[in-house]
Write a protein that holds these residues in place. Structure first.
Motif, mmCIF file in Angstrom:
data_model
loop_
_atom_site.group_PDB
_atom_site.id
_atom_site.type_symbol
_atom_site.label_atom_id
_atom_site.label_comp_id
_atom_site.label_asym_id
_atom_site.label_seq_id
_atom_site.Cartn_x
_atom_site.Cartn_y
_atom_site.Cartn_z
ATOM 1 N N ALA A 177 11.527 3.696 10.572
ATOM 2 C CA ALA A 177 12.164 2.387 10.511
ATOM 3 C C ALA A 177 11.126 1.290 10.318
ATOM 4 C CB ALA A 177 12.971 2.124 11.775
ATOM 5 N N ARG A 178 9.928 1.697 9.927
ATOM 6 C CA ARG A 178 8.866 0.717 9.775
ATOM 7 C C ARG A 178 9.244 -0.334 8.743
ATOM 8 N NH1 ARG A 178 6.091 -2.697 9.176
ATOM 9 N NH2 ARG A 178 3.836 -2.988 9.173
ATOM 10 N N PHE A 179 9.859 0.110 7.660
ATOM 11 C CA PHE A 179 10.352 -0.817 6.641
ATOM 12 C C PHE A 179 11.819 -0.515 6.379
ATOM 13 C CE2 PHE A 179 5.800 -0.383 5.607
ATOM 14 C CZ PHE A 179 5.428 -1.703 5.778
ATOM 15 N N TYR A 233 14.031 1.843 -7.825
ATOM 16 C CA TYR A 233 15.087 2.407 -6.996
ATOM 17 C C TYR A 233 14.662 3.737 -6.382
ATOM 18 C CZ TYR A 233 19.656 3.790 -5.354
ATOM 19 O OH TYR A 233 20.701 4.173 -4.560
ATOM 20 N N ALA A 234 13.936 4.534 -7.139
ATOM 21 C CA ALA A 234 13.456 5.804 -6.596
ATOM 22 C C ALA A 234 12.540 5.550 -5.399
ATOM 23 C CB ALA A 234 12.716 6.587 -7.676
ATOM 24 N N VAL A 235 11.671 4.562 -5.527
ATOM 25 C CA VAL A 235 10.802 4.207 -4.405
ATOM 26 C C VAL A 235 11.648 3.751 -3.237
ATOM 27 C CG1 VAL A 235 9.045 2.583 -3.608
ATOM 28 C CG2 VAL A 235 8.876 3.580 -5.898
ATOM 29 N N ARG A 236 12.622 2.925 -3.559
ATOM 30 C CA ARG A 236 13.488 2.406 -2.509
ATOM 31 C C ARG A 236 14.191 3.546 -1.775
ATOM 32 N NH1 ARG A 236 18.864 -0.962 -2.900
ATOM 33 N NH2 ARG A 236 18.911 -1.603 -0.719
ATOM 34 N N ARG A 237 14.649 4.528 -2.548
ATOM 35 C CA ARG A 237 15.321 5.690 -1.965
ATOM 36 C C ARG A 237 14.437 6.373 -0.915
ATOM 37 N NH1 ARG A 237 19.299 6.476 -0.207
ATOM 38 N NH2 ARG A 237 20.872 5.323 -1.294
ATOM 39 N N MET A 238 13.167 6.475 -1.232
ATOM 40 C CA MET A 238 12.258 7.135 -0.278
ATOM 41 C C MET A 238 12.286 6.406 1.054
ATOM 42 S SD MET A 238 8.967 7.962 -2.736
ATOM 43 C CE MET A 238 9.226 8.080 -4.513
ATOM 44 N N PHE A 239 12.267 5.087 0.996
ATOM 45 C CA PHE A 239 12.301 4.314 2.234
ATOM 46 C C PHE A 239 13.645 4.474 2.933
ATOM 47 C CE2 PHE A 239 8.805 2.242 0.096
ATOM 48 C CZ PHE A 239 7.937 1.958 1.123
ATOM 49 N N SER A 268 0.829 -1.206 0.000
ATOM 50 C CA SER A 268 0.000 0.000 0.000
ATOM 51 C C SER A 268 0.857 1.248 0.000
ATOM 52 C CB SER A 268 -0.908 0.002 1.232
ATOM 53 O OG SER A 268 -1.742 -1.138 1.231
ATOM 54 N N VAL A 269 1.877 1.259 0.831
ATOM 55 C CA VAL A 269 2.721 2.442 0.914
ATOM 56 C C VAL A 269 3.468 2.648 -0.409
ATOM 57 C CG1 VAL A 269 4.657 3.499 2.111
ATOM 58 C CG2 VAL A 269 2.939 2.250 3.402
#
Lengths: 178, 178
Positions: free
Chosen positions: A38-40, A26-32, A11-12
């Motif tokens: 630290a949820r994910f 990778y862009a999505v990953r960067r956001m995390f 969902s996120v």
DNA sequence: TGTGACATGTAATATGTTACATGATTGA
DNA sequence: TCAATCATGTAACATATTACATGTCACA
């Protein structure tokens, strides 16, 4: 077969794709990775497969957008994806779903297992931890001052952290009194 | 082979056994089920195996305590278990580890995907959700008024929820202004 | 006596984490 | 040119969830 509900991470991710336009995995990953949360973990092993699952369900679609010689796919949300996102946002917010989890509170429950001196040390460290956390949020906020929704989220974090600091202070009083 | 660090659930279970004396798996499970927190579901499929893992690592030990014709094992913590629990409590609390997660904040990030009217509705529901949540905590608190650590944890939750309500109010102002 | 809640589990499944692998790009 | 980082993944693994299975007890 009725589709399973999306996992939190899915969902996120869907939300990220929705508000950040076409985005590569990778862009999505960067956001995390950049997020103070630290949820994910932002592990590739979670995000790449999740995006594939979302695409299989036609909630996102991808287009090749190589940069130089490197292959890349940019994901964008579909109309069905928007509907699904709205459904998640409006998920019947049960009382439990509305619970804000505080790892420090969880540990506090078992503080009786420490010596009184160690308890005081723990409170000091917890306080420092919250302050450091607030610093991280300030940094992240400075880098995203353009997004009012992000700013609102940061406001939430700061308010929570201030409340937690007052809680620590209260705990200190009670503990030293006993 | 150096033992893997305990998972969050294992640590919390260890803490429950530590502070609630000898306890059966079901008693531990009850604590999760009764808790207003949704961090863990309290599923048997998680707790029974976790207790076995803890026993394999000699962090807890079990003794048969059948009630009537029903078999049961009561777990108690070992000295090694106490050491491990203290280590977890004092885990270097990194800034990220100190992050309090708020599901409502997470959703707020993507609220731009809703229509302005739907946003207002969302805020109303979020507020109701927080209030209901606080009610649950009050109930739980009333049932555990004997444990000062639990009371302190509830104090944390109430403070957080009050901060969240103020945050919602602030968000309402900003949103209606735009 | 039988119905439902209590209590103790097991099995299948899905998902997230860590660790690894690999090629492209940048910059010292 | 060589090292570090960026970017895109894959594989193995552990664990938590849901759903199921089963026997026991209270009580109507």
């Amino acid at each position: 077969m009725p589709d399973r509900p999306l996992s939190d991470l899915e969902s996120v991710i869907l939300g990220c794709v929705a508000v950040s336009g076409p985005a590569t995995a990778y862009a999505v990953r960067r956001m995390f990775l950049d997020s103070p949360s630290a949820r994910f973990s932002g592990s590739a092993g979670a995000i790449y497969p999740a995006l594939r699952r979302l695409e299989q369900r036609r909630l996102v679609r991808s287009a090749a957008t190589p940069t130089g010689a490197r292959p890349a796919r940019a994901y964008s949300i579909t109309p069905a994806g928007r509907r699904e996102l709205r459904a998640w946002l409006q998920t019947p917010l049960t009382p439990e779903a509305g619970f804000a989890d505080d790892p420090l509170r969880t540990r506090m429950l078992f503080l009786s297992a420490l010596s009184p001196a160690a308890r005081r040390t723990w409170l000091d460290e917890a306080e420092a931890c919250i302050r450091a956390q607030t610093g991280l949020v300030d940094d992240h906020d400075a880098a995203h001052s353009d997004d009012p929704w992000m700013t609102l989220a940061h406001d939430n974090t700061r308010r929570l952290n201030r409340a937690r600091l007052r809680w620590i202070a209260e705990a200190r009083k009670l503990i030293s009194g006993s």
